[in-house]
Write an enzyme that holds these catalytic residues in place. Structure first.
Site, PDB file in Angstrom:
ATOM      1  N   ARG A   1     -21.092  56.220  13.213  1.00 39.55           N
ATOM      2  CA  ARG A   1     -21.849  56.639  12.016  1.00 39.55           C
ATOM      3  C   ARG A   1     -21.852  58.158  11.817  1.00 39.55           C
ATOM      4  O   ARG A   1     -22.740  58.717  11.177  1.00 39.55           O
ATOM      5  CB  ARG A   1     -23.298  56.137  12.055  1.00 39.55           C
ATOM      6  CG  ARG A   1     -23.380  54.641  12.008  1.00 39.55           C
ATOM      7  CD  ARG A   1     -24.757  54.168  11.583  1.00 39.55           C
ATOM      8  NE  ARG A   1     -24.787  52.720  11.598  1.00 39.55           N
ATOM      9  CZ  ARG A   1     -24.986  51.998  12.687  1.00 39.55           C
ATOM     10  NH1 ARG A   1     -25.185  52.591  13.849  1.00 39.55           N
ATOM     11  NH2 ARG A   1     -24.985  50.694  12.614  1.00 39.55           N
TER      12      ARG A   1
ATOM     13  N   LYS B   1     -15.672  66.551   0.982  1.00 39.45           N
ATOM     14  CA  LYS B   1     -15.152  65.281   0.482  1.00 39.45           C
ATOM     15  C   LYS B   1     -14.063  64.814   1.444  1.00 39.45           C
ATOM     16  O   LYS B   1     -13.140  65.570   1.751  1.00 39.45           O
ATOM     17  CB  LYS B   1     -14.521  65.458  -0.904  1.00 39.45           C
ATOM     18  CG  LYS B   1     -15.502  65.343  -2.036  1.00 39.45           C
ATOM     19  CD  LYS B   1     -14.741  65.186  -3.346  1.00 39.45           C
ATOM     20  CE  LYS B   1     -15.677  65.241  -4.525  1.00 39.45           C
ATOM     21  NZ  LYS B   1     -14.951  65.122  -5.803  1.00 39.45           N
TER      22      LYS B   1
ATOM     23  N   GLU C   1      -3.373  74.664  -7.384  1.00 43.58           N
ATOM     24  CA  GLU C   1      -4.816  74.408  -7.232  1.00 43.58           C
ATOM     25  C   GLU C   1      -5.610  75.718  -7.357  1.00 43.58           C
ATOM     26  O   GLU C   1      -6.746  75.726  -7.796  1.00 43.58           O
ATOM     27  CB  GLU C   1      -5.128  73.713  -5.899  1.00 43.58           C
ATOM     28  CG  GLU C   1      -4.615  72.269  -5.811  1.00 43.58           C
ATOM     29  CD  GLU C   1      -5.607  71.179  -6.282  1.00 43.58           C
ATOM     30  OE1 GLU C   1      -6.608  71.504  -6.960  1.00 43.58           O
ATOM     31  OE2 GLU C   1      -5.357  70.002  -5.970  1.00 43.58           O
TER      32      GLU C   1
ATOM     33  N   LYS D   1     -15.514  77.785  -5.036  1.00 45.28           N
ATOM     34  CA  LYS D   1     -15.753  76.357  -4.789  1.00 45.28           C
ATOM     35  C   LYS D   1     -17.127  76.123  -4.133  1.00 45.28           C
ATOM     36  O   LYS D   1     -17.857  75.216  -4.522  1.00 45.28           O
ATOM     37  CB  LYS D   1     -14.628  75.765  -3.920  1.00 45.28           C
ATOM     38  CG  LYS D   1     -14.884  74.287  -3.624  1.00 45.28           C
ATOM     39  CD  LYS D   1     -13.694  73.519  -3.121  1.00 45.28           C
ATOM     40  CE  LYS D   1     -14.096  72.053  -2.921  1.00 45.28           C
ATOM     41  NZ  LYS D   1     -13.029  71.212  -2.401  1.00 45.28           N
TER      42      LYS D   1
ATOM     43  N   GLU E   1     -21.676  65.374  -6.176  1.00 44.65           N
ATOM     44  CA  GLU E   1     -21.125  65.134  -7.503  1.00 44.65           C
ATOM     45  C   GLU E   1     -21.953  64.098  -8.276  1.00 44.65           C
ATOM     46  O   GLU E   1     -21.491  63.001  -8.575  1.00 44.65           O
ATOM     47  CB  GLU E   1     -19.658  64.688  -7.388  1.00 44.65           C
ATOM     48  CG  GLU E   1     -18.901  64.916  -8.674  1.00 44.65           C
ATOM     49  CD  GLU E   1     -17.380  64.756  -8.500  1.00 44.65           C
ATOM     50  OE1 GLU E   1     -16.809  65.382  -7.590  1.00 44.65           O
ATOM     51  OE2 GLU E   1     -16.795  64.020  -9.290  1.00 44.65           O
TER      52      GLU E   1
ATOM     53  N   ARG F   1     -20.108  69.567 -10.076  1.00 48.69           N
ATOM     54  CA  ARG F   1     -18.932  69.537  -9.187  1.00 48.69           C
ATOM     55  C   ARG F   1     -17.735  68.878  -9.872  1.00 48.69           C
ATOM     56  O   ARG F   1     -16.592  69.104  -9.495  1.00 48.69           O
ATOM     57  CB  ARG F   1     -19.298  68.800  -7.884  1.00 48.69           C
ATOM     58  CG  ARG F   1     -18.189  68.812  -6.862  1.00 48.69           C
ATOM     59  CD  ARG F   1     -18.590  68.303  -5.489  1.00 48.69           C
ATOM     60  NE  ARG F   1     -17.445  68.463  -4.580  1.00 48.69           N
ATOM     61  CZ  ARG F   1     -17.483  68.360  -3.275  1.00 48.69           C
ATOM     62  NH1 ARG F   1     -18.616  68.082  -2.666  1.00 48.69           N
ATOM     63  NH2 ARG F   1     -16.409  68.525  -2.528  1.00 48.69           N
TER      64      ARG F   1
ATOM     65  N   ASN G   1     -12.506  68.819 -10.837  1.00 50.23           N
ATOM     66  CA  ASN G   1     -11.449  67.836 -11.139  1.00 50.23           C
ATOM     67  C   ASN G   1     -10.596  68.266 -12.326  1.00 50.23           C
ATOM     68  O   ASN G   1      -9.764  67.489 -12.801  1.00 50.23           O
ATOM     69  CB  ASN G   1     -12.057  66.465 -11.439  1.00 50.23           C
ATOM     70  CG  ASN G   1     -12.709  65.871 -10.212  1.00 50.23           C
ATOM     71  OD1 ASN G   1     -12.232  66.061  -9.106  1.00 50.23           O
ATOM     72  ND2 ASN G   1     -13.814  65.171 -10.401  1.00 50.23           N
TER      73      ASN G   1
ATOM     74  N   HIS H   1      -6.987  67.106 -12.994  1.00 51.24           N
ATOM     75  CA  HIS H   1      -6.726  65.951 -12.139  1.00 51.24           C
ATOM     76  C   HIS H   1      -6.580  64.635 -12.898  1.00 51.24           C
ATOM     77  O   HIS H   1      -6.130  63.654 -12.321  1.00 51.24           O
ATOM     78  CB  HIS H   1      -7.809  65.829 -11.061  1.00 51.24           C
ATOM     79  CG  HIS H   1      -7.601  66.812  -9.934  1.00 51.24           C
ATOM     80  ND1 HIS H   1      -7.633  68.172 -10.134  1.00 51.24           N
ATOM     81  CD2 HIS H   1      -7.323  66.633  -8.623  1.00 51.24           C
ATOM     82  CE1 HIS H   1      -7.403  68.778  -8.980  1.00 51.24           C
ATOM     83  NE2 HIS H   1      -7.211  67.865  -8.039  1.00 51.24           N
TER      84      HIS H   1
ATOM     85  N   HIS I   1      -3.630  62.908 -11.290  1.00 56.44           N
ATOM     86  CA  HIS I   1      -3.695  61.649 -10.541  1.00 56.44           C
ATOM     87  C   HIS I   1      -2.842  60.566 -11.192  1.00 56.44           C
ATOM     88  O   HIS I   1      -2.200  59.770 -10.501  1.00 56.44           O
ATOM     89  CB  HIS I   1      -5.148  61.173 -10.422  1.00 56.44           C
ATOM     90  CG  HIS I   1      -5.917  61.910  -9.360  1.00 56.44           C
ATOM     91  ND1 HIS I   1      -7.293  61.957  -9.333  1.00 56.44           N
ATOM     92  CD2 HIS I   1      -5.506  62.621  -8.286  1.00 56.44           C
ATOM     93  CE1 HIS I   1      -7.689  62.682  -8.288  1.00 56.44           C
ATOM     94  NE2 HIS I   1      -6.614  63.093  -7.645  1.00 56.44           N
TER      95      HIS I   1
ATOM     96  N   HIS J   1       0.746  66.643  -4.617  1.00 57.55           N
ATOM     97  CA  HIS J   1      -0.533  66.587  -5.332  1.00 57.55           C
ATOM     98  C   HIS J   1      -0.748  67.841  -6.186  1.00 57.55           C
ATOM     99  O   HIS J   1      -1.077  67.767  -7.369  1.00 57.55           O
ATOM    100  CB  HIS J   1      -1.668  66.399  -4.328  1.00 57.55           C
ATOM    101  CG  HIS J   1      -3.027  66.530  -4.940  1.00 57.55           C
ATOM    102  ND1 HIS J   1      -3.561  65.565  -5.750  1.00 57.55           N
ATOM    103  CD2 HIS J   1      -3.939  67.539  -4.911  1.00 57.55           C
ATOM    104  CE1 HIS J   1      -4.747  65.961  -6.176  1.00 57.55           C
ATOM    105  NE2 HIS J   1      -4.997  67.151  -5.678  1.00 57.55           N
TER     106      HIS J   1
END
Ligand SMILES: NC(=O)c1ccc[n+]([C@@H]2O[C@H](COP(=O)([O-])OP(=O)(O)OC[C@H]3O[C@@H](n4cnc5c(N)ncnc54)[C@H](O)[C@@H]3O)[C@@H](O)[C@H]2O)c1
Ligand SMILES: [Zn+2]
Length: 386
Positions: free
Chosen positions: A126, A148, A190, A241, A251, A261, A265, A268, A272, A285
């Protein structure tokens, strides 16, 4: 100015340090000891064959010298191995090695290694501590910071994951010198994403560095001559950031302010979708995000949100990152369908991050944009880059 920088990341869940500098891998043992305290006995270095062959020994030697019992687990190299199956193998390894809650994982590699190692740390017992030692430009300025973590699955990219902040981030910019040129291009894309939503100051700074590096078809980025400037720009990206993430760590889906947040993206949605329709094999990416930035800017212009001048500026800066692979044979309909499965969908509607100008992101529900306008811009865009 020297190459050393130290930044602090503060969120409601945790505070940690991000160290940037040269030849820091040699000091990783001391750094990990300082961050973890005396209770930690064992660390597992998670990496891949490519990165471990380059830097594994330096890190392991340093950790051992600081009194850690060190083992390592290596994943196969590539986005397609960022899966639950790989995470499960790592979990088995951790259990077999009897890793305890007081022990820690060290992610040594790019965003793929960092996301997988971070995710596994979040769920093993956990949650155990982990560190990020990013070795790609993209991972240094983006994926290693912010908590993330996740893996890809048959139904989409990064759809399985957890928020789990690292205990610390160590950025040794000397590792960039072995990075393939295409990976530098991806990282710079990026960076431009951050700059586009942050403001003209960061965009100017990024542009200045790219001009100095003078990428053209016949030469390579000469980054070793510009370590100080690169360290400074990495620090500026992380500072931007962390400011966003500190105010919206998880987010919040209801947040639609330009400080959400979600704005990270930017670029993206198309990014994506392009990765998905090319089976995650054709584009890096960051390269896909490069295209996504230009598409979002183009759409913003068509919707009269953003002026021609800003769109041109973004195109000019992006032009300096090196060539992006052409978008030939990409099916417009497939791309459009991929938008729908994007995880930026909220209550059935895709949320698009567009620009009112450099540094002025807006979050707009795709329901508010005529589909015909999106299709038209997409068609023109794919033709232009085919
Ligand atoms: N968690 C986040 O917030 C976040 C943010 C952005 C991107 N990401 C994820 O990051 C991933 C992309 O990361 P990436 O661009 O770093 O790709 P990557 O991890 O695949 O690394 C790119 C390539 O460079 C190699 N490499 C790494 N460091 C090297 C070095 N110093 N010298 C030589 N080779 C080196 C790797 O082995 C790999 O082949 C994607 O999965 C993306 O979803 C996550
Ligand atoms: Zn990204």
């Amino acid at each position: 100015m020297g190459h050393k920088r130290k930044l602090e990341f503060v969120t409601p869940s945790r505070r940690y340090e991000i160290e940037i500098g040269d030849s820091l891998l040699e000091l990783s043992g001391r750094w990990a000891k300082k961050c973890l305290g005396a209770a930690a006995k064992r660390v597992v270095v998670v990496s891949n064959l490519t990165v471990y062959a380059l830097y594994g020994e330096t890190v392991t030697t340093s950790l051992t010298a600081s009194g850690f019992v060190v083992s390592h687990w290596l994943m196969k190299d590539g986005e397609r191995f960022k899966t639950l199956a790989s995470a499960e193998k790592l979990l088995e390894f951790l259990s077999h090695e009897n890793i305890q809650r007081t022990d820690a994982i060290i992610a040594l590699g790019g965003g793929v290694v960092g996301d997988l190692a971070g995710f596994t740390s979040a769920i093993y017992l956990r949650g155990i501590e982990y560190f990020q030692i990013p070795t790609t430009l993209l991972a240094m300025i983006d994926s290693s910071v912010g908590g993330k973590t996740g893996v890809n699955s048959a139904f989409g990219k990064n759809l399985i994951g957890a928020f789990h902040q690292p205990k610390g981030v160590l950025i040794d910019i000397a590792t960039l010198e072995t990075l393939p040129q295409r990976e530098l291009t991806a990282g710079f894309c990026e960076m431009i994403k951050h700059a586009a939503i942050s403001g003209t100051a960061l965009l100017k700074k990024t542009d200045e560095l790219l001009r100095k590096l003078e990428f053209d078809q016949n030469t390579e980025f000469q980054i070793s001559n510009f370590r100080s400037e690169i360290a400074e720009l990495i620090a500026a990206n992380i500072a931007f950031k962390t400011k966003i993430v500190a105010n919206d760590e998880r987010e919040n889906i209801n947040k639609t302010s330009p400080k959400s947040r979600k704005i990270l993206n930017f670029g993206h949605t198309l990014g994506h979708a392009l990765e998905k329709v090319t089976n995650y094999r054709y584009l890096k990416h960051g390269e896909a995000v490069g295209y996504g930035i230009l598409f979002a800017a183009e759409l913003s212009k068509t919707l009269d949100l953003c002026g021609e001048k800003d769109v041109k500026l973004l195109n000019d800066v992006l032009h300096r990152v090196g060539p992006l692979p052409r978008l030939a044979n990409i099916d417009e309909q497939e791309v459009f369908e991929a938008f729908r499965s994007d995880k930026k969908n909220v209550a059935g509607s895709l949320q698009m991050i567009l620009l009112k100008g450099i540094g002025k992101p807006v979050i707009i529900s795709a329901n508010e944009i005529p589909h015909s306008a999106i299709r038209k811009v997409l068609k023109r865009f794919l033709q232009k880059w085919s």
